[in-house]
Write an enzyme that holds these catalytic residues in place. Structure first.
Site, PDB file in Angstrom:
ATOM      1  N   SER A   1       0.833  -1.207   0.000  1.00 39.52           N
ATOM      2  CA  SER A   1       0.000   0.000   0.000  1.00 39.52           C
ATOM      3  C   SER A   1       0.868   1.258   0.000  1.00 39.52           C
ATOM      4  O   SER A   1       2.009   1.235   0.431  1.00 39.52           O
ATOM      5  CB  SER A   1      -0.885   0.034   1.242  1.00 39.52           C
ATOM      6  OG  SER A   1      -1.655  -1.133   1.329  1.00 39.52           O
TER       7      SER A   1
HETATM    8  N1  SAH Z   1      -0.174  -5.104   4.358  1.00 39.48           N
HETATM    9  C1  SAH Z   1       0.521  -5.314   3.116  1.00 39.48           C
HETATM   10  C2  SAH Z   1      -0.289  -4.879   1.899  1.00 39.48           C
HETATM   11  C3  SAH Z   1      -0.924  -6.047   1.374  1.00 39.48           C
HETATM   12  S1  SAH Z   1      -1.871  -5.980  -0.103  1.00 39.48           S
HETATM   13  C4  SAH Z   1       1.865  -4.635   3.096  1.00 39.48           C
HETATM   14  O1  SAH Z   1       2.195  -3.928   4.046  1.00 39.48           O
HETATM   15  O2  SAH Z   1       2.604  -4.851   2.134  1.00 39.48           O
HETATM   16  C5  SAH Z   1      -3.159  -7.077   0.448  1.00 39.48           C
HETATM   17  C6  SAH Z   1      -2.734  -8.509   0.752  1.00 39.48           C
HETATM   18  O3  SAH Z   1      -3.899  -9.190   1.225  1.00 39.48           O
HETATM   19  C7  SAH Z   1      -2.234  -9.290  -0.451  1.00 39.48           C
HETATM   20  O4  SAH Z   1      -0.962  -9.801  -0.181  1.00 39.48           O
HETATM   21  C8  SAH Z   1      -3.285 -10.391  -0.617  1.00 39.48           C
HETATM   22  O5  SAH Z   1      -2.741 -11.609  -1.086  1.00 39.48           O
HETATM   23  C9  SAH Z   1      -3.809 -10.524   0.802  1.00 39.48           C
HETATM   24  N2  SAH Z   1      -5.132 -11.145   0.931  1.00 39.48           N
HETATM   25  C10 SAH Z   1      -6.226 -10.985   0.149  1.00 39.48           C
HETATM   26  N3  SAH Z   1      -7.239 -11.761   0.591  1.00 39.48           N
HETATM   27  C11 SAH Z   1      -6.779 -12.428   1.698  1.00 39.48           C
HETATM   28  C12 SAH Z   1      -7.342 -13.406   2.588  1.00 39.48           C
HETATM   29  N4  SAH Z   1      -8.573 -13.866   2.453  1.00 39.48           N
HETATM   30  N5  SAH Z   1      -6.571 -13.848   3.603  1.00 39.48           N
HETATM   31  C13 SAH Z   1      -5.295 -13.416   3.763  1.00 39.48           C
HETATM   32  N6  SAH Z   1      -4.701 -12.523   2.936  1.00 39.48           N
HETATM   33  C14 SAH Z   1      -5.431 -12.045   1.906  1.00 39.48           C
END
Ligand code: SAH
Length: 222
Positions: free
Chosen positions: A65
Site C-alpha cells: 500500500s
Molecule cells: N499489508 C501489506 C499490503 C498487502 S496488499 C503490506 O504492508 O505490504 C493485500 C494482501 O492481502 C495481499 O498480499 C493479498 O494476497 C492478501 N489477501 C487478500 N485476501 C486475503 C485473505 N482472504 N486472507 C489473507 N490474505 C489475503
C-alpha cells in the site's frame, strides 16, 4: 545485503514531511515510519521509488500500500504497546513490521503461499522474527489466538467478515476498507454490550480481499 544509506534516510524524512502535510498527526506513527526502511520491503528494481507516496507491485498481483494509506490506517488503529494485533494481508510485511515497531504483538495472515514464505523469511532476516506469520484464509481470522485488541485488514472487503468481529476484544478496534471497486475505510469499536460503533471514513482503493488460501501453482483472476 540490505543497506540503509544517508540518501535513503534523507528521502524518508521528506516522505514523512509529506505525510504530515497530508494530515497525519500521530507522532509515534510518523517516527516509526521514519525509522523503518521501506525499501527493504520492495523489489530491488523499485528501490529508487521506495520513498515516493505511491503503491507498488510485490508479486502475485499484489501491492504494498502507498505510505499515506499505511500511515492513515495505522493512525486510526491507535495501537498501544503490548497489544495483540491481527493483520489480514501480510503482503510485503511492511505494515506488520511497522505495527511491531509500535510495540504491538503482531499476528499476520496471508493467503498466497509464495508471499507468505518470502515475507516470513524477510521479516526474520530483518530482525522481526517475533512477528507471527500464517498461511491461512484471513476471512476466518485466527480463532485460537483471539481475542485481539486491534485488527487491521489491508485488502478491500465487500463485507465485514463476522469471524473477525467475533475475534475482537471488548473495547477493541478494527480498521477495514469496505466496498467493491472502491472502498470506504471503516473503524469499528466493540462496545461492552457486544455491538459496534462504526465510523465510516474516506475513500480508498485496495486489492481485493479474496476468500480461501492459494498455493504457488494457482493464479488469481481477480
Ligand atoms: N499489508 C501489506 C499490503 C498487502 S496488499 C503490506 O504492508 O505490504 C493485500 C494482501 O492481502 C495481499 O498480499 C493479498 O494476497 C492478501 N489477501 C487478500 N485476501 C486475503 C485473505 N482472504 N486472507 C489473507 N490474505 C489475503
Amino acid at each position: 545485503m540490505l543497506k540503509d544509506s544517508y540518501r535513503h534516510k534523507g528521502l524518508r524524512r521528506q516522505l514523512i514531511q509529506s505525510l504530515r502535510d497530508k494530515g497525519i498527526r500521530d507522532k509515534r506513527v510518523l517516527q516509526a515510519m521514519n525509522d523503518l526502511p521501506r525499501h527493504y520491503f520492495l523489489e530491488k528494481a523499485f528501490e529508487e521509488k521506495a520513498y515516493e507516496d505511491i503503491p507498488f507491485p510485490i508479486g502475485n498481483e499484489q501491492t504494498i500500500s502507498q505510505p499515506y494509506t499505511v500511515a492513515y490506517m495505522t493512525e486510526l488503529l491507535r495501537v498501544e504497546k503490548r497489544q495483540k494485533v491481527l493483520e489480514i494481508g501480510t503482503g510485503s510485511g511492511y505494515q506488520a513490521a511497522l505495527l511491531s515497531m509500535l510495540g504491538a504483538r503482531v499476528y499476520t495472515i496471508e493467503r498466497h503461499q509464495e508471499l507468505y514464505e518470502r515475507t516470513t523469511n524477510l521479516l526474520e532476516s530483518l530482525g522481526f522474527g517475533h512477528i507471527r506469520t500464517y498461511w491461512r484464509d484471513g476471512y476466518k481470522g485466527l480463532a485460537e489466538f483471539a481475542p485481539f485488541d486491534r485488527i487491521i485488514v489491508t485488502a478491500g472487503a465487500t463485507e465485514i467478515p463476522s469471524a473477525l468481529l467475533d475475534q475482537l476484544a471488548t473495547g477493541g478496534v478494527m480498521v477495514i476498507p469496505v466496498g467493491k471497486k472502491q472502498q470506504k475505510m471503516h473503524r469499528l469499536t466493540k462496545k461492552p454490550d457486544g455491538t459496534f460503533l462504526d465510523e465510516v471514513l474516506g475513500p480508498f482503493r485496495f486489492v481485493p480481499f479474496v476468500s480461501g488460501k492459494s498455493t504457488s501453482a494457482d493464479t488469481d483472476n481477480t
